[in-house]
Design an enzyme around this catalytic site. Structure first.
Site, PDB file in Angstrom:
ATOM      1  N   CYS A  50       0.776  -1.097   0.547  1.00 46.82           N
ATOM      2  CA  CYS A  50      -0.451   0.128  -0.167  1.00 46.82           C
ATOM      3  C   CYS A  50       0.822   1.525   0.330  1.00 46.82           C
ATOM      4  CB  CYS A  50      -1.039  -0.024   1.219  1.00 46.82           C
ATOM      5  SG  CYS A  50      -1.915   1.777   1.123  1.00 46.82           S
TER       6      CYS A  50
ATOM      7  N   CYS B 178      -0.602   4.464   2.376  1.00 45.99           N
ATOM      8  CA  CYS B 178       0.319   4.208   3.837  1.00 45.99           C
ATOM      9  C   CYS B 178       1.442   3.978   4.069  1.00 45.99           C
ATOM     10  CB  CYS B 178      -0.539   2.526   4.319  1.00 45.99           C
ATOM     11  SG  CYS B 178      -1.967   1.905   3.658  1.00 45.99           S
ATOM     12  N   ASP B 179       2.152   3.705   3.279  1.00 45.35           N
ATOM     13  CA  ASP B 179       3.320   3.715   3.389  1.00 45.35           C
ATOM     14  C   ASP B 179       4.557   4.312   3.025  1.00 45.35           C
ATOM     15  OD1 ASP B 179       2.583   1.272   5.299  1.00 45.35           O
ATOM     16  OD2 ASP B 179       2.722  -0.355   3.984  1.00 45.35           O
TER      17      ASP B 179
END
Ligand code: NAP
Length: 312
Positions: A135, A138-139
């Site tokens: 993701c 997200c990261d």
């Protein structure tokens, strides 16, 4: 009339589930939408959505989903967090086992979507959170000014590669063929982005790591068989998706890839159970198609319940 906890239970809180919830509750059906993880589904980890009509210039995935949620509860939809372990078909009623508790209903709409597929290479799981991610939104921010790779050639890989150029010093897009599957506009943007380097006809053969996490990857050229190592601190895997359908594998007909078999009317192999969005056999997986499915499924469920309640 049959006595059940709900008229319709919607499993999954993404665009398909929320639309089904909006239509079902607006039709005055006693409706519950269950979500296992995050209301909004995959869209909560998406950046700019450019192909949802009505928003020239695009809208961020989480913002769009917040609006969906606000809208779908407006007509009285109940929402709850819970994981459906099993569905029992009793004929005219159905029972859902949700975290060990029973919920009875007349109709069910399954809108559980898909999850990211893993590469399936040794060491992958141990490196999740230490360089390997599924993701970008997200990261991505953890990888400022370092080289990274994105694996895959579809829309997700292309969008993630483009997004990650905001942070990384260089993005190597590793694709197993010599042509991307991603839509043409994304291909043009990839070509035009100086931070993105293509590794065509290449697959990841091995991870390289030390105590701190991922340090590189060994790529194999699919045509020549030659291998080379690239130095990367992050790897974003975007090699497709798997439908979240294992909990109904014994109940509903699935195709060979695990998608719920259903037609244009979203009806599954069991009367009273409908499938909407990415978890069913569809030719296109978009917010717009998921929304269409959610609307159809709710209207079909409404008709089914009406007939059930008025049967002699
Ligand atoms: P996808 O379209 O199935 O693409 C998966 C990619 O990964 C393909 O390029 C495939 O290669 C490659 N791949 C598969 N297994 C691999 C492996 N073991 N090793 C290396 N590469 C592998 O999946 P997706 O990109 O996640 O998209 C899923 C669906 O959502 C699609 O229908 C897509 O159009 C849609 N989507 C739409 C948008 C948008 O409209 N903005 C954004 C994201 C996703 P091959 O090409 O050789 O098969």
């Amino acid at each position: 009339m049959l006595e059940t906890d709900y008229d319709v239970v919607i499993v999954g809180g993404g665009p398909a589930g929320m639309t089904a919830g909006l239509y079902a509750s607006r039709a005055r059906l006693k409706s519950l939408m269950l979500e296992k993880m995050i209301m909004g589904g995959q869209m909560m980890t998406t950046t700019l959505v450019e192909n949802w009509p009505g928003f020239p210039g695009g809208i961020e995935g989480p913002e769009l989903m917040m609006r969906f949620q606000e809208h779908c509860v407006e007509f009285g939809l109940e929402t709850a967090y819970g994981s459906v372990d099993k569905i029992i078909n009793n004929g005219d009623t159905k029972t859902l086992i949700v975290d060990g508790k029973e919920i009875t209903t007349k109709a069910i709409i399954i809108a559980t979507g898909v999850v990211a597929r893993k590469l399936g290479i040794e060491g992958e799981e141990a490196l999740v959170g230490k360089g390997v991610s599924y993701c970008a939104t997200c990261d991505g921010a953890f990888f400022r000014d370092v080289p990274i790779a994105v694996i895959g050639g579809g829309d997700t890989a292309a969008e993630e590669a483009l997004y990650l150029t905001r942070f990384a010093s260089k993005v190597t897009l590793v694709h197993r063929r010599d042509q991307l599957r991603a839509t043409k506009i994304l291909q043009d943007r990839i070509r035009a982005n100086e931070k993105i380097e293509m590794a065509w006809n290449s697959v990841v053969e091995k991870f390289e790591s030390d105590n701190s996490g991922l340090t590189g990857a060994v790529l194999r050229d699919m045509k020549t068989g030659e291998t080379r190592t690239i130095d990367i601190q992050g790897m974003f895997v975007a090699v497709g998706v798997t439908p979240t359908t294992s909990f109904v594998a014994d109940l509903l007909e699935l195709n060979e890839d695990g998608y719920i078999k259903s037609g244009e009317d979203t009806l599954t192999s069991v009367p009273g159970i409908y499938a909407a969005g990415d978890c069913r056999t569809t030719v296109l997986k978009q917010v717009s198609t998921a929304v269409g499915d959610g609307a159809v499924a709710a209207v079909m469920a409404e008709k089914y319940i009406d007939e059930l309640d008025h049967q002699v």
